[in-house]
Scaffold this active site. Sequence first.
Site, PDB file in Angstrom:
ATOM      1  N   GLU A 160     -30.281  76.214 -25.265  1.00 23.56           N
ATOM      2  CA  GLU A 160     -31.586  75.569 -25.401  1.00 23.56           C
ATOM      3  C   GLU A 160     -32.321  75.648 -24.062  1.00 23.56           C
ATOM      4  OE1 GLU A 160     -31.780  71.223 -25.873  1.00 23.56           O
ATOM      5  OE2 GLU A 160     -33.266  71.639 -27.426  1.00 23.56           O
ATOM      6  N   LYS A 190     -34.005  52.350 -22.378  1.00 20.44           N
ATOM      7  CA  LYS A 190     -33.998  53.082 -21.091  1.00 20.44           C
ATOM      8  C   LYS A 190     -34.804  54.366 -21.293  1.00 20.44           C
ATOM      9  CE  LYS A 190     -32.387  56.042 -18.641  1.00 20.44           C
ATOM     10  NZ  LYS A 190     -33.229  57.092 -17.961  1.00 20.44           N
ATOM     11  N   CYS A 219     -37.352  69.306 -29.473  1.00 23.43           N
ATOM     12  CA  CYS A 219     -35.954  69.537 -29.848  1.00 23.43           C
ATOM     13  C   CYS A 219     -35.854  70.555 -30.983  1.00 23.43           C
ATOM     14  CB  CYS A 219     -35.292  68.235 -30.230  1.00 23.43           C
ATOM     15  SG  CYS A 219     -36.228  67.319 -31.449  1.00 23.43           S
ATOM     16  N   GLU A 268     -29.309  62.100 -31.391  1.00 20.50           N
ATOM     17  CA  GLU A 268     -30.275  63.139 -31.762  1.00 20.50           C
ATOM     18  C   GLU A 268     -30.331  64.093 -30.588  1.00 20.50           C
ATOM     19  OE1 GLU A 268     -31.601  63.479 -34.589  1.00 20.50           O
ATOM     20  OE2 GLU A 268     -31.469  61.497 -35.511  1.00 20.50           O
TER      21      GLU A 268
HETATM   22  P1  NAP Z   1     -31.273  64.406 -21.174  1.00 19.33           P
HETATM   23  O1  NAP Z   1     -31.175  64.926 -19.816  1.00 19.33           O
HETATM   24  O2  NAP Z   1     -30.115  64.450 -22.066  1.00 19.33           O
HETATM   25  O3  NAP Z   1     -31.787  62.900 -21.008  1.00 19.33           O
HETATM   26  C1  NAP Z   1     -32.031  62.054 -22.073  1.00 19.33           C
HETATM   27  C2  NAP Z   1     -31.898  60.629 -21.612  1.00 19.33           C
HETATM   28  O4  NAP Z   1     -30.549  60.379 -21.221  1.00 19.33           O
HETATM   29  C3  NAP Z   1     -32.745  60.282 -20.408  1.00 19.33           C
HETATM   30  O5  NAP Z   1     -33.217  58.957 -20.521  1.00 19.33           O
HETATM   31  C4  NAP Z   1     -31.756  60.424 -19.283  1.00 19.33           C
HETATM   32  O6  NAP Z   1     -32.132  59.708 -18.133  1.00 19.33           O
HETATM   33  C5  NAP Z   1     -30.520  59.849 -19.914  1.00 19.33           C
HETATM   34  N1  NAP Z   1     -29.274  60.220 -19.256  1.00 19.33           N
HETATM   35  C6  NAP Z   1     -29.029  61.257 -18.403  1.00 19.33           C
HETATM   36  N2  NAP Z   1     -27.739  61.246 -18.011  1.00 19.33           N
HETATM   37  C7  NAP Z   1     -27.153  60.206 -18.636  1.00 19.33           C
HETATM   38  C8  NAP Z   1     -25.820  59.684 -18.651  1.00 19.33           C
HETATM   39  N3  NAP Z   1     -24.841  60.239 -17.940  1.00 19.33           N
HETATM   40  N4  NAP Z   1     -25.567  58.598 -19.416  1.00 19.33           N
HETATM   41  C9  NAP Z   1     -26.535  58.041 -20.149  1.00 19.33           C
HETATM   42  N5  NAP Z   1     -27.810  58.474 -20.167  1.00 19.33           N
HETATM   43  C10 NAP Z   1     -28.112  59.547 -19.423  1.00 19.33           C
HETATM   44  O7  NAP Z   1     -32.427  65.084 -21.992  1.00 19.33           O
HETATM   45  P2  NAP Z   1     -33.899  65.408 -21.486  1.00 19.33           P
HETATM   46  O8  NAP Z   1     -33.798  66.553 -20.569  1.00 19.33           O
HETATM   47  O9  NAP Z   1     -34.578  64.184 -21.042  1.00 19.33           O
HETATM   48  O10 NAP Z   1     -34.580  65.800 -22.865  1.00 19.33           O
HETATM   49  C11 NAP Z   1     -34.479  67.037 -23.404  1.00 19.33           C
HETATM   50  C12 NAP Z   1     -33.385  67.095 -24.460  1.00 19.33           C
HETATM   51  O11 NAP Z   1     -33.587  66.159 -25.498  1.00 19.33           O
HETATM   52  C13 NAP Z   1     -33.356  68.423 -25.137  1.00 19.33           C
HETATM   53  O12 NAP Z   1     -32.046  68.896 -25.207  1.00 19.33           O
HETATM   54  C14 NAP Z   1     -33.898  68.146 -26.522  1.00 19.33           C
HETATM   55  O13 NAP Z   1     -33.520  69.047 -27.490  1.00 19.33           O
HETATM   56  C15 NAP Z   1     -33.418  66.780 -26.761  1.00 19.33           C
HETATM   57  N6  NAP Z   1     -34.238  66.120 -27.782  1.00 19.33           N
HETATM   58  C16 NAP Z   1     -33.689  65.909 -29.012  1.00 19.33           C
HETATM   59  C17 NAP Z   1     -34.422  65.304 -30.011  1.00 19.33           C
HETATM   60  C18 NAP Z   1     -33.843  65.053 -31.367  1.00 19.33           C
HETATM   61  O14 NAP Z   1     -34.377  64.234 -32.084  1.00 19.33           O
HETATM   62  N7  NAP Z   1     -32.765  65.684 -31.737  1.00 19.33           N
HETATM   63  C19 NAP Z   1     -35.726  64.889 -29.745  1.00 19.33           C
HETATM   64  C20 NAP Z   1     -36.260  65.120 -28.482  1.00 19.33           C
HETATM   65  C21 NAP Z   1     -35.479  65.734 -27.508  1.00 19.33           C
HETATM   66  P3  NAP Z   1     -32.931  60.482 -16.948  1.00 19.33           P
HETATM   67  O15 NAP Z   1     -34.245  60.817 -17.472  1.00 19.33           O
HETATM   68  O16 NAP Z   1     -33.029  59.498 -15.882  1.00 19.33           O
HETATM   69  O17 NAP Z   1     -32.112  61.655 -16.587  1.00 19.33           O
END
Ligand code: NAP
Length: 496
Positions: free
Chosen positions: A400, A194, A303, A269
Amino acid sequence: MNDRLSAPARAFLAQNRRMLIGADWVDAQSGATLDAVNPADGQILTRFPAAQAEDVDRAVAAARAAFDGGDWPAMRPVERERMLHRLANLIEENADELAELESVDNGKSVLMARHGDMAMAVDFLRYMAGWATKIEGTTITPSVPYIPDMRFTAYTLREPVGVVGAIIPWNFPLLMAVWKIGPALASGCTVVLKPAEETSLTALRLGELVLEAGYPAGVVNVVTGLGHVAGAALSAHPGIDKVAFTGSTEVGKLVGKAAMENMTRVSLELGGKSPVIMLDDVDPAMAAQGAAMAIFFNHGQVCTAGSRLYVHKSRFDEVVGGLSAIADGMKLGSGLDPEAQMGPLVSAKQRDRVCGYIAQGIEAGARAAAGGGAADGAGFFVKPTVLVNTNPTMSVVREEIFGPVVVAMPFDDIDEVARLANDTIFGLGASIWSNNLRKVHRLVPKIKAGTVWINCHNVLDPALPFGGYKQSGLGREMGKAVFDMYTESKSVMMAL
Ligand code: NAP
Ligand code: MG
C-alpha cells in the site's frame, strides 16, 4: 494563508490548543506539545498536547466514571438519539470552519472537506442516531433435555461494551472520528479518541462541539499525541473494553496484539491495495475518468484507493493513455486554492515514502506514463503518477503506497483477472467496470474484498457494512453490523 480563512477558523488557530479530558481542556502533564503543520507550505498552524501514558490514564478514568453508573448508558435511548442529532446539527452549523481546519491541517481541498467529509460526517451521525432506539436482542424457547418437565424462557440483551478507545488515521480526520464515536455513543458507550498526530485539529474542535451539545463529562474525551506513545498506551490499557482502530495493517497488528493481552474487544479497519477491473466492453474515455477518480480522490490517501488498475488488453492502451493525460493535466495546489485539483500529501514523511515507492518501481523496471515523483515547491506535493511495465512481484504492485500512484496492467480473461486481483494480502475494496451483467456477476463472487463496486469506486453509505477481508481488517463498520462491535450479548435464562 490565514487571510483566506474565515474568522472562526483563524480564531481557532490563534491559540495553542488543549485536549479534552472529562469536561476540562488540559495540557499534557509533561507540558510537551506537537506542531500542527500545514502541508501546503510547511508552516506551523498551532500547537497541541503530546499526551503520554499518564494523560491516557486520566482520560480512561474519566470515560470509565462516565460509563460505570454514569448517566450516559442509563439514558433513555431516545434521549441519546436526540444528543446524537444535536452533535450532527452542530457539525453542520460549523461545517465551513471545520472544513477549513481540515483543509489546512490535512492538505485536502476545502470544498471536498466541506461537501465530502463534513456532509458525510453529518449524515453518518444522523444515521447512527436512529439506531440508538433500535438495538435489540432476541427471545428464545429453550429445550433442556435432562429436566424434561421444566419449562424455560430465555432472551438476550445487547448491552454497551463499555469504554471505547478509538485510534484513527489522518486521511479523513473528522469523518473517521465520527465513524467511531457515532456507533459508540448510540450504543451507550463512552469514548477516548486518539486522533492522528498529523491531523488532530478537527478532533479537538469536535470536542468543543460535544461540550456545546451538553454531553455529560467524560462521555467523549480527546487525547492527542504520538501513536507509539499515546496510541500504544490506549490500546494496551486494561481500563478500556474495546479498541476501535483505523490505520495501517502494520500498526493494526500491534494494536490487536496489545488489546488481546487484556481480551479487549477489537475492531480493525486497515490498509488496502484495491483492484480496479476494466472489462473489454468499457468506453475508454469513461474508463479513464473512473480510474482517475478511483486513485486520485483524496490524493490517493484512501484505504480503498484503486491503486491497481487491470484493463482488458484490447482497451489497455486507450484507457491508460486517457488516464495518463488526466494525471498530467491535474493542477496541484493548496486545498484553499479553488483552481487546484490535487493538494499536497499530509506530511513530508508521507511525500518521501510515496516518492521512495515510485523510485523503487522505476528501478525495478516500471515506466512512469505520467508523473513519477515529487513536484517542486515548499509543500509536500507528489505528481499524480501512472506506472506501467510492472510485474506482480514489485513493491509498487504489492504494498500500500497511500498516495497518488497507480500501477496499470493488462489482462486477457476474467479468471485471470480474478486471480491477479486476489494476489494480495489485502481485501478491502475492488471495482468492476462493465455493462456485461453476465461477466460482472461471474466476477463478483470470485473477488475477495469487503466491498465490490460496479461502475463506481470509493462510494460509501452509512447503511452499507464496510470492512476488510484478509489483512484489511477485522469486523464491519456502518450499517446494523457495526453494533456487533460496540455491544456485548447477555443471555438471560428463566425457569417458568
Ligand atoms: P497508522 O500509521 O497506522 O496510524 C493510525 C493511527 O494509529 C494514528 O492515530 C497513529 O498515531 C496510531 N498509532 C501509530 N502507532 C501506534 C501504536 N504503536 N499503537 C497504537 N496506535 C498507534 O496509519 P496512518 O498512516 O495514519 O493512516 C494510513 C493507513 O490507514 C493506511 O494504511 C490506510 O489504508 C488505513 N486506513 C484504513 C481505513 C479503513 O477503513 N480500512 C480507512 C482509512 C485509512 P500517529 O498519527 O501519532 O502516528
Ligand atoms: Mg497537519
